[in-house]
Design a protein around this motif. Structure first.
Motif, PDB file in Angstrom:
ATOM      1  N   TYR A  84      -0.103  11.925  -9.582  1.00 31.75           N
ATOM      2  CA  TYR A  84      -1.382  12.633  -9.574  1.00 31.75           C
ATOM      3  C   TYR A  84      -1.601  13.530  -8.364  1.00 31.75           C
ATOM      4  O   TYR A  84      -2.504  14.362  -8.381  1.00 31.75           O
ATOM      5  CB  TYR A  84      -2.538  11.626  -9.638  1.00 31.75           C
ATOM      6  N   GLY A  85      -0.862  13.335  -7.306  1.00 33.33           N
ATOM      7  CA  GLY A  85      -1.057  14.088  -6.076  1.00 33.33           C
ATOM      8  C   GLY A  85      -1.983  13.331  -5.134  1.00 33.33           C
ATOM      9  O   GLY A  85      -2.999  12.766  -5.564  1.00 33.33           O
ATOM     10  N   GLY A  86      -1.625  13.285  -3.862  1.00 30.96           N
ATOM     11  CA  GLY A  86      -2.391  12.529  -2.869  1.00 30.96           C
ATOM     12  C   GLY A  86      -3.813  13.026  -2.703  1.00 30.96           C
ATOM     13  O   GLY A  86      -4.746  12.240  -2.536  1.00 30.96           O
ATOM     14  N   THR A  87      -4.001  14.339  -2.766  1.00 32.91           N
ATOM     15  CA  THR A  87      -5.331  14.913  -2.601  1.00 32.91           C
ATOM     16  C   THR A  87      -6.250  14.497  -3.745  1.00 32.91           C
ATOM     17  O   THR A  87      -7.413  14.154  -3.522  1.00 32.91           O
ATOM     18  CB  THR A  87      -5.255  16.455  -2.542  1.00 32.91           C
ATOM     19  N   GLU A  88      -5.723  14.489  -4.951  1.00 29.54           N
ATOM     20  CA  GLU A  88      -6.520  14.099  -6.120  1.00 29.54           C
ATOM     21  C   GLU A  88      -6.925  12.627  -6.042  1.00 29.54           C
ATOM     22  O   GLU A  88      -8.059  12.272  -6.359  1.00 29.54           O
ATOM     23  CB  GLU A  88      -5.722  14.355  -7.411  1.00 29.54           C
ATOM     24  N   ILE A  89      -6.006  11.779  -5.604  1.00 34.14           N
ATOM     25  CA  ILE A  89      -6.325  10.359  -5.461  1.00 34.14           C
ATOM     26  C   ILE A  89      -7.395  10.156  -4.397  1.00 34.14           C
ATOM     27  O   ILE A  89      -8.365   9.422  -4.603  1.00 34.14           O
ATOM     28  CB  ILE A  89      -5.058   9.536  -5.128  1.00 34.14           C
ATOM     29  N   LEU A 142       0.807  -1.217   0.000  1.00 37.54           N
ATOM     30  CA  LEU A 142       0.000   0.000   0.000  1.00 37.54           C
ATOM     31  C   LEU A 142       0.845   1.274   0.000  1.00 37.54           C
ATOM     32  O   LEU A 142       0.611   2.185  -0.792  1.00 37.54           O
ATOM     33  CB  LEU A 142      -0.959   0.004   1.193  1.00 37.54           C
ATOM     34  N   SER A 143       1.841   1.338   0.850  1.00 36.65           N
ATOM     35  CA  SER A 143       2.658   2.552   0.960  1.00 36.65           C
ATOM     36  C   SER A 143       3.392   2.848  -0.341  1.00 36.65           C
ATOM     37  O   SER A 143       3.391   3.991  -0.822  1.00 36.65           O
ATOM     38  CB  SER A 143       3.652   2.401   2.109  1.00 36.65           C
ATOM     39  N   LYS A 144       3.993   1.822  -0.921  1.00 38.98           N
ATOM     40  CA  LYS A 144       4.732   2.016  -2.170  1.00 38.98           C
ATOM     41  C   LYS A 144       3.804   2.450  -3.292  1.00 38.98           C
ATOM     42  O   LYS A 144       4.100   3.391  -4.041  1.00 38.98           O
ATOM     43  CB  LYS A 144       5.444   0.719  -2.549  1.00 38.98           C
ATOM     44  N   THR A 145       2.660   1.790  -3.414  1.00 43.03           N
ATOM     45  CA  THR A 145       1.707   2.106  -4.473  1.00 43.03           C
ATOM     46  C   THR A 145       1.136   3.508  -4.294  1.00 43.03           C
ATOM     47  O   THR A 145       0.983   4.260  -5.262  1.00 43.03           O
ATOM     48  CB  THR A 145       0.576   1.062  -4.499  1.00 43.03           C
ATOM     49  N   TRP A 146       0.804   3.857  -3.051  1.00 46.91           N
ATOM     50  CA  TRP A 146       0.279   5.197  -2.784  1.00 46.91           C
ATOM     51  C   TRP A 146       1.310   6.255  -3.154  1.00 46.91           C
ATOM     52  O   TRP A 146       0.974   7.266  -3.789  1.00 46.91           O
ATOM     53  CB  TRP A 146      -0.118   5.339  -1.322  1.00 46.91           C
ATOM     54  N   ASP A 147       2.571   6.047  -2.770  1.00 50.33           N
ATOM     55  CA  ASP A 147       3.618   7.026  -3.079  1.00 50.33           C
ATOM     56  C   ASP A 147       3.814   7.188  -4.586  1.00 50.33           C
ATOM     57  O   ASP A 147       4.007   8.299  -5.073  1.00 50.33           O
ATOM     58  CB  ASP A 147       4.943   6.612  -2.417  1.00 50.33           C
ATOM     59  N   GLU A 148       3.758   6.074  -5.331  1.00 54.00           N
ATOM     60  CA  GLU A 148       3.903   6.152  -6.784  1.00 54.00           C
ATOM     61  C   GLU A 148       2.745   6.938  -7.403  1.00 54.00           C
ATOM     62  O   GLU A 148       2.948   7.784  -8.269  1.00 54.00           O
ATOM     63  CB  GLU A 148       3.961   4.752  -7.393  1.00 54.00           C
ATOM     64  N   GLY A 149       1.532   6.659  -6.950  1.00 55.25           N
ATOM     65  CA  GLY A 149       0.372   7.376  -7.475  1.00 55.25           C
ATOM     66  C   GLY A 149       0.372   8.840  -7.083  1.00 55.25           C
ATOM     67  O   GLY A 149       0.038   9.713  -7.884  1.00 55.25           O
TER      68      GLY A 149
END
Length: 122
Positions: free
Chosen positions: A29-34, A18-25
Motif C-alpha cells: 500500500y505504500g508507507g505514506t498511505e498506511i 513491527l518492522s517486518k509487518t510494516w515492510d509487508e504493508g
C-alpha cells in the motif's frame, strides 16, 4: 494522552514483528498511505469518543449503554442483510434478546404520564 501511555505496551508486545509487518504493508500500500490511514483512523476514533461523552452527559450512562448495545445489534443485522450473509441461530437469538431488552428499557424508562387532578366533591 492515551497515545503516549500506549507506546510502551506497543513497544513491548509488538516491536519484534513491527518492522517486518510494516515492510509487508508498505510494499503493498505504500508507507505514506498506511501512515495517513493510521492518523485519520485515530482522529475519527477521538471524535467518536468526544461525541459519545457529550451524548452520555446529556442522556445518562445507562441510556447510552443500552443505545450502544442496540447500535451494535442493528449493525450486525443490517450487515447480514446488505451482504446477504445467513445469520446463525445464536446470532438471531442474541439479536432478538438485545432488541427486546432495548425495547423493554425504553418502555420502563419513559416518564410516567401525569394523572389529571380529581375534581373536588362539593
Amino acid at each position: 494522552i492515551s497515545f503516549v501511555f500506549t507506546i510502551p505496551f506497543v513497544v513491548f508486545t509488538e516491536l519484534s514483528t513491527l518492522s517486518k509487518t510494516w515492510d509487508e504493508g508498505a510494499a503493498v500500500y505504500g508507507g505514506t498511505e498506511i501512515a495517513k490511514n493510521i492518523i485519520v483512523s485515530g482522529l475519527f476514533f477521538y471524535f467518536y469518543n468526544e461525541t459519545a461523552f457529550a451524548f452520555t452527559s446529556h442522556v445518562g450512562a445507562v441510556t447510552s449503554s443500552v443505545l450502544n448495545t442496540a447500535k451494535r445489534v442493528i449493525i450486525i443485522v443490517v450487515s447480514a442483510i446488505v451482504f446477504q450473509e445467513a445469520m446463525e441461530r445464536n446470532t438471531v437469538i442474541g439479536s432478538a434478546i438485545a432488541i427486546g431488552g432495548t425495547f423493554a428499557y425504553s418502555l420502563t424508562s419513559s416518564p410516567a404520564k401525569p394523572t389529571p387532578p380529581k375534581a373536588k366533591a362539593a
